[in-house]
Design a protein around this motif. Sequence first.
Motif, PDB file in Angstrom:
ATOM      1  N   SER A   1       0.875  -1.080   0.193  1.00  0.00           N
ATOM      2  CA  SER A   1       0.058   0.049   0.023  1.00  0.00           C
ATOM      3  C   SER A   1       0.861   1.055  -0.021  1.00  0.00           C
ATOM      4  CB  SER A   1      -0.792  -0.123   1.234  1.00  0.00           C
ATOM      5  OG  SER A   1      -1.777  -1.156   1.245  1.00  0.00           O
TER       6      SER A   1
ATOM      7  N   ALA B   1       0.527  -4.182   2.586  1.00  0.00           N
ATOM      8  CA  ALA B   1      -0.804  -3.877   3.053  1.00  0.00           C
ATOM      9  C   ALA B   1      -1.571  -4.442   4.132  1.00  0.00           C
ATOM     10  CB  ALA B   1      -1.602  -4.123   1.675  1.00  0.00           C
TER      11      ALA B   1
ATOM     12  N   ARG C   1       2.584  -3.037  -5.626  1.00  0.00           N
ATOM     13  CA  ARG C   1       1.463  -2.357  -5.238  1.00  0.00           C
ATOM     14  C   ARG C   1       0.332  -2.869  -5.468  1.00  0.00           C
ATOM     15  NH1 ARG C   1       0.702   3.893  -7.291  1.00  0.00           N
ATOM     16  NH2 ARG C   1      -1.183   4.614  -6.042  1.00  0.00           N
TER      17      ARG C   1
END
Length: 81
Positions: A50, A60, A80
């Motif tokens: 993230s 994340a 990502r």
Amino acid sequence: MARMPCPLACNNAVDAGIVVCVSAGNTGPATNTIGSPAAAAKPITVGAMSDCGESGFFLAPFSSRGPTLDNRVKPDICARA
């Protein structure tokens, strides 16, 4: 884990020369949440990153994490989300 059908198929595919990439999974943020087939030894396991702006990237919260049940480091790489 290696004797389960999906991880075994992933490992065999890598042995046959195929590049296999699998998702780390979405059962984070606790440790030891890498499951099948992501915990297989030979595929490339991909975790999710993230972007929190100026503070940079981080794993994340939903992304599964290692180590695996046999203490190997996973995910192998993160990207990502």
